[in-house]
Design a protein around this motif. Structure first.
Motif: not given
Length: 263
Positions: A197, A200, A204, A240-241
């Motif tokens: 997490s 990601h 971002s 990728e998310q």
């Protein structure tokens, strides 16, 4: 602008002057948001770094994280963040060899680990230093020669010494096992400080234009590490998310068709 008019982060022990939101700097704002808008004054980047490891009976000064030295931090992380104060720091080589001989003839299928060791333990035998798993093979089946001792349980990097989990192979096969098992990738790497997490979130934030040094300070990693993550040169095996969300939608749609007859 006069020095008295310069705005600083409202966090009590933070002196960053680039305000992002809610009166916080970018690092404090990102940390507070990640953990449910808690007070960012407790984030690791603002805590004074101890001069000596906080683990009992440990006087090392190479502080790695959470107030522990590099060895205690690695041991705690490997053992689900347990207190490393009770780990065994020194054991006679003869005691280790006796434990490994017992592991060589173990009649259980679960992995066996030597207490107090971080990652792959090694021992001294007949004037040579060798990995514990290699000694286990030697103790039960004899000298493997130039062949490598591999693991079938995929926990070789974690230090498994169960003789039932060992096999022989060449160095090429050993490297292929490392790659295929992902035993040194991402969170499986003993040196990793990040979770999936976190990767990601860092991607971002970097894509949004947040300074790498602020992200690095928030997560307690080096600025170069953030740069590699943002350029996707590290952690390349993490999708990728957006791709994860797309796969999740496809899975949900599949179950809707199977169980509810939805188009």
């Amino acid at each position: 602008m006069s020095e008295s008019n310069v705005r600083t982060c409202k966090t009590s022990n933070c002196d960053n002057t680039k305000i992002h939101g809610y009166g916080w700097c970018m690092a404090c704002c990102a940390y507070s948001r990640k953990y449910g808008w808690i007070d960012p004054s407790v984030r690791p980047g603002l805590q004074p770094k101890p001069s000596v490891c906080k683990s009992d009976d440990c006087s090392r000064t190479d502080i790695e994280g959470r107030g522990y030295c590099q060895t205690c931090y690695g041991w705690s992380r490997t053992h689900d963040w347990a207190d490393p104060s009770g780990r065994r720091r020194f054991r006679l080589n003869g005691d280790l060899l006796r434990e490994l001989r017992a592991a060589a003839y173990a009649d259980i299928d679960k992995c066996i680990y030597l207490e107090g060791f971080q990652n792959r333990p090694s021992v001294h035998f007949q004037g040579k230093n060798m990995l514990a798993s290699r000694f286990v093979w030697l103790a039960r089946w004899g000298d493997p020669g130039k062949q490598s001792v591999l693991h079938t349980c995929r926990n070789g990097m974690s230090g498994c010494v169960n003789g039932r989990h060992l096999k022989l192979g060449d160095q090429r096969q050993n490297m292929l096992d490392v790659v295929n098992d992902g035993s040194q990738k991402g969170v499986n790497n003993p040196a990793s400080k990040l979770q999936l997490s976190d990767v990601h979130t860092i991607r971002s934030l970097a894509d949004m234009g947040v300074y790498h040094r602020h992200i690095a300070e928030c997560y307690g990693v080096h600025t170069e590490a953030v740069g590699h993550i943002s350029r996707r040169s590290n952690w390349k095996h993490i999708p990728e998310q957006a791709e994860l969300e797309r796969l999740d939608e496809e899975i949900n749609a599949y179950y809707d068709r199977i169980f509810f007859g939805m188009p």
